[in-house]
Design a protein around this motif. Structure first.
Motif, PDB file in Angstrom:
ATOM      1  N   THR A  26       0.849  -1.192   0.000  1.00 52.67           N
ATOM      2  CA  THR A  26       0.000   0.000   0.000  1.00 52.67           C
ATOM      3  C   THR A  26       0.875   1.228   0.000  1.00 52.67           C
ATOM      4  N   HIS A  27       0.560   2.185  -0.897  1.00 56.38           N
ATOM      5  CA  HIS A  27       1.398   3.375  -1.042  1.00 56.38           C
ATOM      6  C   HIS A  27       0.517   4.623  -1.129  1.00 56.38           C
ATOM      7  N   PRO A  28       0.628   5.553  -0.162  1.00 57.45           N
ATOM      8  CA  PRO A  28      -0.152   6.795  -0.214  1.00 57.45           C
ATOM      9  C   PRO A  28       0.561   7.883  -1.004  1.00 57.45           C
ATOM     10  N   ILE A  29      -0.245   8.725  -1.656  1.00 54.37           N
ATOM     11  CA  ILE A  29       0.274   9.877  -2.397  1.00 54.37           C
ATOM     12  C   ILE A  29      -0.482  11.112  -1.931  1.00 54.37           C
ATOM     13  N   LYS A  30       0.250  12.161  -1.578  1.00 50.12           N
ATOM     14  CA  LYS A  30      -0.391  13.369  -1.034  1.00 50.12           C
ATOM     15  C   LYS A  30      -0.027  14.593  -1.865  1.00 50.12           C
ATOM     16  N   ARG A  31      -0.247  14.510  -3.149  1.00 52.57           N
ATOM     17  CA  ARG A  31      -0.010  15.660  -4.017  1.00 52.57           C
ATOM     18  C   ARG A  31      -0.896  15.511  -5.245  1.00 52.57           C
ATOM     19  N   ALA A  32      -0.867  16.500  -6.119  1.00 53.79           N
ATOM     20  CA  ALA A  32      -1.694  16.449  -7.319  1.00 53.79           C
ATOM     21  C   ALA A  32      -1.248  15.286  -8.198  1.00 53.79           C
TER      22      ALA A  32
END
Length: 410
Positions: A280-286
């Motif tokens: 599982t990999h989160p992304i916090k940008r556009a």
């Protein structure tokens, strides 16, 4: 239930209702609503339909949930092509549960009812979950009890309509099957980054445990095909045990990787092994989400799963003669096979919705899984194929499972 799809879905959906949102002792489930659409397609079978689940707290100690699930099934599978006609049918399920929090203990109970033209099922479940050792350990116990009624569809000679066979089982229109299950779960926080979970389940099934439509085949040189077919005969009881161990490690950059092993064994002689790895990999940008740049939280995940099992003691793709043994089956779920599954998913969390301030958080989730099953002793038999019995090519199934659902916390 024509191809024993019902029994498979019974276990899967019960696991979803009981364990889809794990109970955490000392904390009630959040107020939440989910709307799901699912679609399975493979092996000549298509299963699709909606699902709705709503959870709501009542005061500080109670939480209620209610759900509805529907399957629309059309089948022209390898089994149907051998001894039956393609069919379509609907299955509907309703479920209700309640959680009660007392200190660090959570008590849960629920009821599930499902029905389709030739199968009806009622299930109750009860669960107890307790935090201990400074909230580092959670222990849960679950008991479930199911009562099923099995029918067999046939075409009415006078009207041409599909009806339940009035003399299906012992002069009655229906047969029964009972299910009991006990489960133990232990979750342990080992370090700040490592979580371990152990689960054990014991299942007991009794009654009519076979498909009324699926048939065996046996050699008969006097027949033009080289074989004839007959009804299956199953034992009236089955006891199975399964145990699994999960390790989940949280990486420094907020991602997580997990590995799981599950062992299965039953009194029919089946032994199964499951190995699974998830990331599982989160992304916090556009990011471009479905060709649309969005700001917000995006979580990507992928999984690989491998499963293998041997055949049941009384299974055979082709028996030497009629009434060769007391119990006989040609159900591919009881055959020896290896299966491989790869899945990818994405979750997008919407920014705060100004037009719906009562929604605290909302997400949309999309997932696609591809499944491959290689059978070791189940052959692709088609009526009129002209191939000598027992020399047909081994059957291989490819299927895709698609899910999209929207969740809202309020």
């Amino acid at each position: 239930m024509r191809l024993q799809l019902m029994r498979t879905r019974w276990h899967l959906l019960l696991a979803f209702v009981i364990g889809g949102t794990p109970v955490v002792a000392g904390v009630l489930p959040d107020d939440r609503a989910d709307v799901l659409y699912h679609r399975y397609q493979g092996g000549g079978i298509t299963i699709q339909g909606p699902s709705v689940l709503v959870r709501k707290k009542v005061g500080d100690n109670f939480s209620l949930s209610a759900g509805y699930y529907e399957d629309m099934i059309s089948s022209a599978s390898i089994d149907v092509k051998l001894t039956a006609s393609p069919y379509k049918e609907n299955r509907k399920q309703e479920n209700f549960s309640v959680d009660y929090l007392h200190g660090k203990t959570t008590y849960s109970a629920g009821y599930i009812h499902s029905r389709e033209p030739d199968y009806a099922s009622n299930t109750t479940f009860y669960s107890l979950s307790q935090d201990m050792f400074g909230d580092l350990t959670t222990v849960s116990l679950t008991y479930k009890r199911g009562w099923d009624r099995v029918y067999k569809d046939e075409k009415d000679a006078a009207t041409g309509q599909i009806i339940n066979d009035p003399h299906f089982f012992g002069g009655s229109s229906s047969a029964t099957a009972d299910h009991r299950g006990w489960a133990l779960g232990i979750s342990q926080i080992l370090t700040r980054s490592l979580l371990a979970s152990f689960n054990y389940e014991l299942l007991e099934d009794e009654g009519y445990l076979q498909s009324p439509y699926r048939q065996i085949r046996f050699l008969d040189p006097t027949d033009g095909k080289g074989y004839r077919t007959a009804d299956q005969t199953y034992p009236h009881t089955r006891t199975s045990n399964s145990a699994s161990l999960l390790l989940k490690y949280f990486l420094p950059y907020r991602a997580a990787v997990s590995g799981q092993y599950r062992y299965f064994q039953d009194t029919w002689g089946i032994v199964g092994h499951t190995f699974e790895v998830d990331y599982t990999h989160p992304i916090k940008r556009a990011v471009p989400f479905l060709f649309w740049p969005v700001e917000g939280h995006v979580v990507l995940d992928g999984s690989l799963r491998y499963y293998r099992q041997n055949a049941a003691d009384f299974y055979s793709d082709l028996f030497p003669r009629q009434s060769y043994q007391n119990f006989e089956a040609r159900d591919r779920e009881l055959a020896a096979f290896n299966s491989y599954a790869i899945g990818f998913g994405a979750t997008y969390e919407f920014p705060q919705l100004s037009w719906a301030p009562w929604i605290n958080k909302s997400t949309v989730n999309v997932r696609l899984d591809h499944l491959i099953i290689d059978y070791s002793d189940f052959r692709a038999v088609y009526t009129g194929s002209g191939i000598a019995p027992g020399t047909e090519p081994l059957y291989k199934l490819n299927a895709n499972v698609f899910q999209v659902f929207v969740s809202a916390w309020y």
